[in-house]
Design an enzyme around this catalytic site. Structure first.
Site, PDB file in Angstrom:
ATOM      1  CG  HIS A   1      -1.722  -1.237   1.385  1.00  0.00           C
ATOM      2  ND1 HIS A   1      -2.824  -1.550   0.627  1.00  0.00           N
ATOM      3  CD2 HIS A   1      -1.527  -2.288   2.216  1.00  0.00           C
ATOM      4  CE1 HIS A   1      -3.288  -2.734   0.992  1.00  0.00           C
ATOM      5  NE2 HIS A   1      -2.523  -3.209   1.952  1.00  0.00           N
TER       6      HIS A   1
ATOM      7  CB  SER B   1      15.981  17.307 -18.229  1.00  0.00           C
ATOM      8  OG  SER B   1      15.263  18.522 -18.302  1.00  0.00           O
TER       9      SER B   1
END
Length: 458
Positions: A174, A298
């Site tokens: 979770h 990038s």
């Protein structure tokens, strides 16, 4: 402006940006590949009819004629395929173009064949030729391209499972800190799942038929009523290396294609899970990506080393599975004895496999340039001593301590507990000395159970 077809002008990335990844598939899924197999099926059907001796007007061929036929069936050139396409411009029918090509190829050159040209395509509908051609394409592509690529991924993950078997890692259920595992055990999980799905891909029987216009050998029995045509068809289809389907309409119903594609889809879904997990582990810093000289992460942030290989794989797996799912649900549905919707759909078989192969290549590239960040793994484990609440309360249960779960819940739920706090809690327990000693020696990094053993056994 009409652009010539190059890798820059191609509409799809399969034949453009990613063409180098898909080159082996051209032999199996291109228009040339389809024509090549159509020619082979037509020729082998003619030879089969002659060899069986069931038709008096079609005796067995002599050795030179057979050699000529088999040479064409096994080695159609691109130039010859272009001739077929040129004929198709007149016929506007692709399979009939193949028949005419064969008649033209042997009509003048071979006296033994000249009187028997009409036995090319004897009692066949175009789907008799097409279904067998596509089946051969799928069988060859699975054997020569798809299964080897799958095996490569599994071999890489197996090597990682063994190499990283004892490297502890904080697990997350979770999205929250959970019972530790090892990096190797997590790789082993994927190996086991992928092997099971690859076996499913491998186990699908590739079917074929050659039963005439609506599947009951009608023209066959009128022309040659004494021949056992279902048996003749069974022998031929199995001789091609395929499994015979005795109950068909004009088309082989494509159920096996759906089965194969569902199996491929499941395999790809496991890989999608892997790609997302690896992306997450990189994000958490558990793995570092090796920097490749000259690469840019990038256009504006020079520090970036992005997990582009796993992102590429994720995107291509999604496209592949969308196509597999569509084709698997569309192809088995045909109005009455046949409609033509399967014809254009079948031409996209290679597209689904191409996007799969592109993703497999990206995954292998990504997996091959990762280094374990041992410091990040150790720091994360040492920051989460509360994960030892599980073994401590389990030992407390064994020795009759009242409300062990509730006591550990009060100590740990929603809190960070350090080594000192956890050991102080263990020290306060009224349990046997040997049990207390085991718990006092336990750390998040050592709480891995049989994970290392399981990873090494895969």
């Amino acid at each position: 402006m009409e652009l010539p077809l190059t890798s820059l002008s191609a509409i799809t990335p399969i034949d453009g940006r990613y063409a180098d990844k898909c080159l082996p598939l051209r032999e199996h899924f291109s228009e040339y590949a389809l024509i090549k197999r159509r020619v082979a099926v037509e020729v082998h059907w003619l030879l089969h009819l002659a060899d069986e001796g069931a038709i008096p007007q079609l005796p067995a061929f002599d050795a030179p004629t057979r050699a000529s036929l088999e040479a064409l069936a096994g080695g159609l050139t691109l130039a010859q395929a272009e001739r077929v396409k040129a004929i198709e411009k007149t016929t506007n029918h692709d399979v009939k173009a193949v028949e005419y090509f064969l008649k033209q190829s042997f009509g003048d050159a071979d006296a033994a064949l000249a009187s028997r040209l009409e036995f090319f395509h004897f009692a066949c509908t175009s789907e008799d030729i097409n279904n067998l051609s596509y089946a051969l394409m799928l069988a060859d592509a699975r054997r020569l391209c798809v299964l080897p690529a799958m095996a490569q991924i599994e071999a890489k993950l197996q090597a990682m499972a063994h190499e990283l078997a004892e490297v502890p890692m904080l697990a997350h259920t979770h999205g929250q800190p959970a019972t530790p595992t090892t990096l190797g055990k997590e790789m082993a999980n994927f190996v086991h799942r992928l092997r099971a799905q690859r076996k499913s891909v491998e186990a699908v029987s590739i079917l074929g038929k050659i039963a005439g216009a609506t599947g009951s050998y009608q023209a066959h029995t009128v022309a040659c009523p004494d021949v056992d045509w279902p048996e003749m068809a069974r022998k031929f289809v199995t001789k091609l290396g395929l499994e015979w389907n005795p109950y068909v309409t004009q088309i082989e119903p494509h159920d096996f294609v759906a089965e194969l594609f569902h199996a491929c889809e499941r395999y790809n879904t496991v890989l999608l899970d892997l790609a997302k997990d690896m992306w997450g582990y990189i994000s958490k810093g558990y793995f570092k990506q090796r920097v490749v000289a000259g690469e840019v992460g990038s256009s504006t942030m020079p520090h970036k080393v992005n997990p582009i290989d796993f992102e590429n794989a994720e995107g291509n797996l999604g496209i592949a599975n969308a196509l597999f799912a569509h084709l698997a649900t569309k192809l088995p549905v045909s109005r009455w004895q046949r409609d033509l919707t399967d014809s254009t759909a079948m031409r996209n078989l290679g597209v689904a496999f191409a996007h799969s192969i592109i993703s497999y290549s990206a995954l292998l590239k990504g997996l091959g340039k990762m280094d374990v960040n041992h410091a990040a793994l150790a720091a994360d484990l040492d920051s989460n001593w509360e994960v030892l609440a599980e073994p401590i309360q389990t030992v407390m249960r064994m020795h009759g301590v009242e409300n062990p779960y509730e006591k550990l819940k009060e100590l740990t739920r929603g809190r960070r507990v350090d080594a000192q706090g956890m050991r102080a809690f263990v020290e306060s327990l009224e349990i046997p000395a040997d049990a207390k000693q085991r718990l006092m020696a336990l750390t998040p990094a050592s709480y891995i159970g049989d994970a290392a053993k399981l990873a090494k056994a895969i």
